[in-house]
Design an enzyme around this catalytic site. Structure first.
Site, PDB file in Angstrom:
ATOM      1  CE  LYS A 130      -4.091   0.858   2.295  1.00  0.00           C
ATOM      2  NZ  LYS A 130      -5.099   0.794   3.603  1.00  0.00           N
TER       3      LYS A 130
HETATM    4  C1  E4P Z   1      -8.230   1.419   4.243  1.00  0.00           C
HETATM    5  O1  E4P Z   1      -7.526   1.220   3.468  1.00  0.00           O
HETATM    6  C2  E4P Z   1      -8.352   2.764   4.936  1.00  0.00           C
HETATM    7  O2  E4P Z   1      -7.077   2.905   5.516  1.00  0.00           O
HETATM    8  C3  E4P Z   1      -9.334   2.720   5.909  1.00  0.00           C
HETATM    9  O3  E4P Z   1     -10.642   2.391   5.450  1.00  0.00           O
HETATM   10  C4  E4P Z   1      -9.540   4.200   6.480  1.00  0.00           C
HETATM   11  O4  E4P Z   1     -10.979   4.234   7.167  1.00  0.00           O
HETATM   12  P1  E4P Z   1     -11.172   5.429   8.232  1.00  0.00           P
HETATM   13  O5  E4P Z   1     -11.471   6.636   7.413  1.00  0.00           O
HETATM   14  O6  E4P Z   1     -12.388   5.000   8.737  1.00  0.00           O
HETATM   15  O7  E4P Z   1     -10.098   5.556   9.198  1.00  0.00           O
END
Ligand code: E4P
Length: 220
Positions: free
Chosen positions: A83
């Site tokens: 990522k």
């Molecule tokens: C996933 O890849 C993200 O990091 C995550 O969905 C972020 O979610 P949040 O905005 O609820 O922290």
């Protein structure tokens, strides 16, 4: 639509995996820190629980360090998707790793233009954040709709991974918008099961069955 769990918590992953509906996992530095375990060790444990794409995010912010870290993360397990944040260095890293055959999930996407950059760089997933856009007064789901349309227009193979989903409605709307994947916290996946008419209906079915086959005196 694939369902990913957005957590690094092993207990949640074990329960989710036991339901047989979890296709993968997304993590981020916040979620890893919450578990208090070193990133690579925790990712290894996650790979042992869920047999699917596991996103592991780089911590480095400069291209050459990100590429190195990405390669190291990818070596942990065949299911790892590296990522990278949607920065200039992140996009450079995405292009470099993708060329090496390492799959990349480009994260922190908030505009269709950013999603185009990720697709151009060969990203495997793009992660547009729905809830965080809602938080600042936009309709986050419009972003999912725009990206799926743009990617369809040009047949980009990058898959849309709707992220920052905070409710069952978000999941349903992301599915309607054509997102390939929805990643959600355990709590949201759990909530998808719930409907009072399901509980009431099951209670009635069992009570009706019991009345005839368990409570009635046995003939003869
Ligand atoms: C996933 O890849 C993200 O990091 C995550 O969905 C972020 O979610 P949040 O905005 O609820 O922290």
């Amino acid at each position: 639509m694939k369902f990913f769990l957005d957590t690094a918590n092993l207990q949640e992953l074990q329960t989710g995996a036991s339901w047989g509906i979890v296709d993968g996992v997304t993590t981020n530095p916040t979620l890893i820190a919450k578990e208090g375990q070193p990133l690579e060790e925790q990712i290894r444990r996650i790979c042992a629980i869920v047999d699917g794409d596991i996103s592991a995010e780089v911590i480095a912010t400069e291209t050459s360090a990100m590429v190195e870290e990405g390669r190291r993360l990818a070596r942990i397990h065949k299911n790892i998707v590296v990522k990278c944040p949607l920065t200039r260095d992140g996009i450079r890293t995405t292009a470099a790793l993708s060329k090496e055959g390492i799959r990349v999930n480009v994260t922190l996407c908030f505009t269709p233009g950013q999603a185009l950059l990720a697709a151009k760089a060969g990203a495997y997933f793009i992660s547009p954040f729905v809830g965080r856009l809602d938080d600042v007064g936009y309709t986050g789901m419009d972003l999912i709709r725009s990206i799926t349309k743009i990617y369809q227009n040009y047949e980009f193979p990058t898959q849309v991974l709707a992220a920052s989903l905070r409710s069952p409605t978000h999941v349903i709307d992301a599915a309607l918008a054509g997102a390939h994947i929805g990643t959600m916290p355990f709590k949201v996946m759990d909530m998808l099961f719930n409907h009072p008419l399901t509980d009431k209906g099951l209670q009635q079915f069992l009570a009706d069955y019991d009345k005839v086959f368990r409570e009635a005196p046995v003939a003869g």
